[in-house]
Design a protein around this motif. Sequence first.
Motif, short mmCIF file in Angstrom:
data_model
loop_
_atom_site.label_atom_id
_atom_site.label_comp_id
_atom_site.label_asym_id
_atom_site.label_seq_id
_atom_site.Cartn_x
_atom_site.Cartn_y
_atom_site.Cartn_z
N GLY A 95 1.08 -1.01 -0.39
CA GLY A 95 0.35 -0.23 -0.27
C GLY A 95 0.57 1.31 -0.25
N PRO A 96 2.59 1.44 0.41
CA PRO A 96 2.46 2.68 1.57
C PRO A 96 3.25 2.75 0.09
N SER A 97 4.11 1.87 -1.24
CA SER A 97 4.84 2.62 -1.98
C SER A 97 3.28 2.78 -3.83
N ILE A 98 2.23 1.62 -3.65
CA ILE A 98 1.55 2.45 -3.75
C ILE A 98 0.69 3.83 -3.77
N ARG A 99 0.40 4.19 -2.68
CA ARG A 99 0.00 5.48 -2.56
C ARG A 99 1.13 6.26 -3.45
N ARG A 100 2.13 6.03 -2.76
CA ARG A 100 3.16 7.21 -3.59
C ARG A 100 3.63 7.09 -4.84
N ALA A 101 3.19 6.00 -5.41
CA ALA A 101 3.06 6.27 -6.82
C ALA A 101 1.41 7.52 -7.18
N VAL A 102 0.39 7.02 -6.78
CA VAL A 102 -0.23 7.40 -7.15
C VAL A 102 -0.56 9.30 -6.36
N ASN A 103 0.12 9.92 -5.17
CA ASN A 103 0.54 10.29 -5.11
C ASN A 103 1.47 11.57 -5.74
N ALA A 104 2.31 10.88 -7.04
CA ALA A 104 3.15 10.89 -7.43
C ALA A 104 2.69 11.77 -9.33
N GLY A 105 1.12 11.27 -9.01
CA GLY A 105 0.43 11.21 -10.53
C GLY A 105 0.52 10.16 -11.26
N ILE A 106 1.11 9.64 -11.08
CA ILE A 106 1.20 8.53 -11.88
C ILE A 106 0.05 7.67 -11.90
N PRO A 107 -0.71 7.46 -13.10
CA PRO A 107 -2.05 6.10 -12.79
C PRO A 107 -1.62 5.46 -12.67
#
Length: 308
Positions: A95-107
């Motif tokens: 979860g933390p790694s996936i949220r990091r992607a989302v927060n970086a604006g990566i679809p």
Amino acid sequence: MKKIIKGLLATSAGLCSSIALSASIIVVSHGQANDPFWSVVKNGVEMAAKHTGADVDYRAPETFDMVAMAQLIDAAVNQEPDGLVVSIPDADALGPSIRRAVNAGIPVISINAGSDVSKSLGALLHIGQEEYDAGKAAGEKLKAMGGKKGICVNQEVGNVSLDQRCAGFTEGFGGNVAVLPTSNDPSEIESKVRAALDSNPDVDTIMALGASTAGEPTVAAVKSLGLSGDVRVASFDLSADFLKAIVDGDATFAIDQQQFLQGYMAVDFLALNADYGLMPGGNVPSGPNLITADKAAQVIDLSAKGIR
């Protein structure tokens, strides 16, 4: 360069007009290198890359290792791709790694595992099947066929999706089910299934959670004990040899989640999103589809080719 007209491309549906895209997409799955199931997912990824022209990189840990998978996702985020595809067998770990992607604006699109947590982690959608419901339907089917006592062979302990399959199977079957934990080594699975049948002669039903890794060695164990016809064997997913076992009457059915579509559609959607902002409005169910003897012969060849 994006939006270069490539002309007519041959697809499984026939010839269709396609546009080549140069979106950069990274796929990170939990699939292990020795699991043929994930080679089919990768085949779908690679065909979508060919059809769209996207630059796609497929990555997976060598073993079922959530720390290593989280590191692969983090590395992908650092590359700032136009899209990220992930499977989510353990939301707490990933979860933390996936949220990091989302927060970086990566679809982000999730596939295969994680339908229940995908949205909460910020993914745009999930492509796969509802594992608990698929397991329950399989359990109900096997109970209706006369099953009284079952085993659920789990070759990837800790994968939430496989736990959901066993839980759904247990409910649908009526509760008289023991979970048999194994590795994904076929020889170990065959040995453990044989031992389980030796020590539990009342077992008449076995649900495997992967056709090539668990289903085929389970069939071999049952046959080695001379119990074919007395012990029903069913499995999630497909392999050419397990489908042949269905045709030959040594297995009952397989549950097809069409994992080729999971890899293909995730890349296709993210490529279209990168250029045109196009994205389906919700999750896409790729399964389940029940493959019985009357259907198995039709898909053996496609399974051998790494498509089904």
